[in-house]
Scaffold this active site. Sequence first.
Site, PDB file in Angstrom:
ATOM      1  N   HIS A  68      -1.342  76.264  89.060  1.00 32.89           N
ATOM      2  CA  HIS A  68      -1.976  77.290  89.890  1.00 32.89           C
ATOM      3  C   HIS A  68      -0.893  77.986  90.714  1.00 32.89           C
ATOM      4  CE1 HIS A  68      -5.789  75.493  88.759  1.00 32.89           C
ATOM      5  NE2 HIS A  68      -5.334  74.320  89.160  1.00 32.89           N
ATOM      6  N   CYS A 113       4.428  65.092 100.977  1.00 35.07           N
ATOM      7  CA  CYS A 113       4.991  64.353  99.846  1.00 35.07           C
ATOM      8  C   CYS A 113       5.988  65.157  99.015  1.00 35.07           C
ATOM      9  CB  CYS A 113       3.865  63.852  98.943  1.00 35.07           C
ATOM     10  SG  CYS A 113       2.834  62.578  99.706  1.00 35.07           S
ATOM     11  N   LYS A 166      -2.654  73.022 102.217  1.00 34.56           N
ATOM     12  CA  LYS A 166      -3.694  73.035 101.197  1.00 34.56           C
ATOM     13  C   LYS A 166      -5.028  72.913 101.908  1.00 34.56           C
ATOM     14  CE  LYS A 166      -4.660  69.208  98.988  1.00 34.56           C
ATOM     15  NZ  LYS A 166      -4.595  68.001  98.125  1.00 34.56           N
TER      16      LYS A 166
END
Length: 437
Positions: A256, A265, A326
């Site tokens: 995406h 991370c 996100k």
Amino acid sequence: MIGGGYVGLVSAACFAEFGNDVSVVEIDPARLAALRDGRIPIYEPGLDTLVADNIRAGRLSFGHDIAAAVRGAEAIFIAVGTPPRNGDGQADLTYVHEAARQIARAMSDYAVIVTKSTVPVGTSRRIAEIMRQTCPDLAFDVASNPEFLREGNAIGDFMKPDRVIVGLDEDAPDGGARARAVLGSLYRPLSLIEAPVLFVKLETAELTKYASNSFLAMKISFINEMADLCERVGANVHDLARGMGLDGRIGRKFLHPGPGYGGSCFPKDTLALTRIAQEAGTPTRLIEATVGVNDARKVAMASRIVAACGGSVQGRTIAVLGLTFKPETDDMREAPSIPILVRLAERGADIRAFDPVGMAAARPHLPPAITYCDSALDAARGADVLVVLTEWNAFRALSPVHLATAMRGRTIVDLRNIFDPAAMRGAGFTYNSVGRP
């Protein structure tokens, strides 16, 4: 569970849900007080209910005393922070090593010491050395059990994992059999859903987490570069990604395009893996390139917004939807919004921002002049340009007509491709997305 941060808290609550008695050690007084009151200091869907249920059931408790927590424990997890060291990007193991010393001083009976934190290869063996130096007569085994929890879906990932990785010390007198029995029993509830539990060497487990995250980061950077190519040649990156993802060898996930990866991370783990490989004399050129591509991506996205404004954002009002790295999290670590909005503010933009849960966490990281708004439409009010930085589902349902009514200008820069280009053009917008004609 030593550490009540994101990984420690989610893991502790889920282990308790399996029916285990779990004690969480947290030394931060404010965080400890919140946890004891059932208040969750992080945003993770469903975690507040899971914690509260297991506190009521008497399976989950919080304290600051390591000695009390480890008394009678069969498994002791180290889930403390391993931030990048300043200067070289390698994981800072200060907290891990100190936890090992405190555990050694507090233990009296056999237990398995398990690293849940993301740590470089060799850390578990170093923990064993520290514990033997601290208390030479201790009976213990070490193990590595890296987490693979996606923020926003952590409970589901723990309860229904793709796999569980357990690293054992094959050099132990029993070949790691006793530790395997303890951890196998701990994860036995997952056998009902046939989740794979892989028992491997310590070094393999430690490296698997870094390798997995770096590979996913590489997929993101790859599709971002393909998006740029699609724009130049008139292709559609979503059709391209679908055509690639239907190949079972490649898969659809993480194809995406967007403004680059962030979070706790991927940036940390890709950098750490390059350092691990360099120290081992086997440089990872692909991962090194991935880090460079991602850093450049964020700068390029700021330039894209400036270009959409005609080459200057001086005095322009820019509405920003989404700040967190996100959706479904309030995590701002390495969020693309930070370098993008810093550059826009430096160039004189007036920024109005809205994020469903991340605005409090965002404030310390962003320029002080940013205006934080009560809703997406509030942010859009009077804006010359609308920029989408995080793909929260609530933004997808925004009416083009309502946006057009609220905004002064007619330019949208959608860096997450959440809107329908035809609908936006139909409402009179100049619509810029990523990798689409």
